[in-house]
Design a protein around this motif. Structure first.
Motif, PDB file in Angstrom:
ATOM      1  N   LEU A 177       1.657  17.900  -7.095  1.00 18.84           N
ATOM      2  CA  LEU A 177       3.107  18.665  -6.147  1.00 18.84           C
ATOM      3  C   LEU A 177       3.941  17.427  -6.753  1.00 18.84           C
ATOM      4  CD1 LEU A 177       0.739  17.680  -3.076  1.00 18.84           C
ATOM      5  CD2 LEU A 177       2.146  19.544  -3.828  1.00 18.84           C
ATOM      6  N   PHE A 222       3.736   8.201  -0.037  1.00 17.67           N
ATOM      7  CA  PHE A 222       3.231  10.020  -0.755  1.00 17.67           C
ATOM      8  C   PHE A 222       1.633   9.371  -0.738  1.00 17.67           C
ATOM      9  CE2 PHE A 222       2.533  13.350  -3.386  1.00 17.67           C
ATOM     10  CZ  PHE A 222       3.399  14.293  -2.527  1.00 17.67           C
ATOM     11  N   ALA A 261       5.020  18.057   0.802  1.00 21.56           N
ATOM     12  CA  ALA A 261       5.400  16.889  -0.382  1.00 21.56           C
ATOM     13  C   ALA A 261       6.844  17.238  -1.030  1.00 21.56           C
ATOM     14  CB  ALA A 261       4.202  17.583  -1.401  1.00 21.56           C
ATOM     15  N   ALA A 295      -1.593  14.883  -6.241  1.00 22.20           N
ATOM     16  CA  ALA A 295      -0.254  14.199  -6.299  1.00 22.20           C
ATOM     17  C   ALA A 295       0.689  14.484  -7.545  1.00 22.20           C
ATOM     18  CB  ALA A 295      -0.307  12.695  -5.903  1.00 22.20           C
ATOM     19  N   LYS A 347       2.433  21.419   0.259  1.00 21.92           N
ATOM     20  CA  LYS A 347       2.845  21.429  -0.713  1.00 21.92           C
ATOM     21  C   LYS A 347       3.931  21.696   0.504  1.00 21.92           C
ATOM     22  CE  LYS A 347       5.696  24.338  -4.136  1.00 21.92           C
ATOM     23  NZ  LYS A 347       6.617  22.869  -5.005  1.00 21.92           N
TER      24      LYS A 347
END
Length: 276
Positions: free
Chosen positions: A252, A195, A215, A249, A212
């Protein structure tokens, strides 16, 4: 849970083998060492990192390993070797004797032939990795995803991690065929995903809303136990600060449970790279 940044870089430009550097990356053309990252790690509550190659030379791998010998924040080193070299096994064995050497990363994105990694000589070299307790970082682009899937099918005992989610075309808002190919790849249990790198692919005008869909797809495909956070520092500074990306992060991944977030921000990396 120990927090781990599963992907960052150190370099010393005067060493002379960072051939990809140029005016297009001017903001990050400076020497970067553990002391430069330390304030960011301390502020983020991150204890350990995985340092990843940034030059296609064994000398740079040894440079990183020497740094790792002196700095406890470096938990693991992912280096580079010439998979076509006649002495590839000897080089791998020599590097594997270093306590923090954990794997290799061929720079697939810089090779014109998308299928290069599936050539017989490369495959023969890659078969050595599981025997030596090493992993394979795939510096892939969307074009490589079916190739990485084929590699995983051919060598199911080879631990593979896809760097930067294979660099989807976020700035252009393109999801397919990346999304379908990533979902197919995630069916291979030997493959995990970083990620990381998403802000760089989105560009300087990135937003959490723009990130988004990508993710969410990664979480849906791999789940938290097969995702690991990486800053890609200092490359991330082309689009965001360390703190900006970390905050994005966390936002998300806010829908995950605390245990699932622990996995992404440390547990998955610890398990994959053998970090105690």
């Amino acid at each position: 849970m120990q927090r781990i940044d599963a992907h960052q870089h150190y370099w010393q430009i005067a060493r002379g083998d960072y051939f990809w550097m140029g005016p297009h990356v001017a903001p990050i053309m400076r020497d970067v060492f553990p002391a430069d990252l330390a304030p960011h790690l301390q502020a983020a509550g991150i204890a350990r990192t995985v340092v990843v190659q940034a030059a296609a030379t064994v000398a740079e791998t040894e440079f990183m390993l020497d740094l790792a010998d002196k700095d406890d924040s470096i938990a693991a080193v992912v280096g580079w070797i010439d998979l076509e070299a006649d002495d590839v096994e000897a080089t791998l064995r020599r590097l594997a004797a270093r306590p923090k050497f954990r794997g290799i990363r061929p720079m697939l994105q810089d090779i014109d032939d998308t299928f290069d990694i599936l050539k017989p000589k490369q495959l023969a070299a890659l078969k050595l990795l599981p025997k030596l307790g090493l992993r394979f970082d795939a510096l892939a682009q969307p074009r490589h995803l079916p190739v990485v899937a084929a590699l995983a099918d051919h060598m199911p005992d080879l631990p593979i991690v896809v760097d930067h989610a294979a660099k989807p075309f976020i700035a252009k808002g393109i999801l397919e065929p990346w999304a379908s190919d990533m979902a197919a790849l995630a069916k291979r249990p030997s493959v995990v995903c970083k990620f990381s790198g998403l802000v760089t692919e989105a560009g300087p005008n990135w937003s959490v809303a723009g990130l988004k869909p990508y993710a969410d797809h990664l979480v849906a495909c791999f789940g938290p136990d097969r995702l690991m956070f990486g800053s890609d520092w200092p490359v991330c500074e082309l689009a965001a600060t360390y703190e900006n990306w970390l905050a994005a992060a966390k936002e998300l991944l806010a829908g995950l449970s605390p245990a699932e977030q622990d996995a992404v921000f440390g547990g998955t990396a610890a398990r994959f790279y053998g970090i105690g």
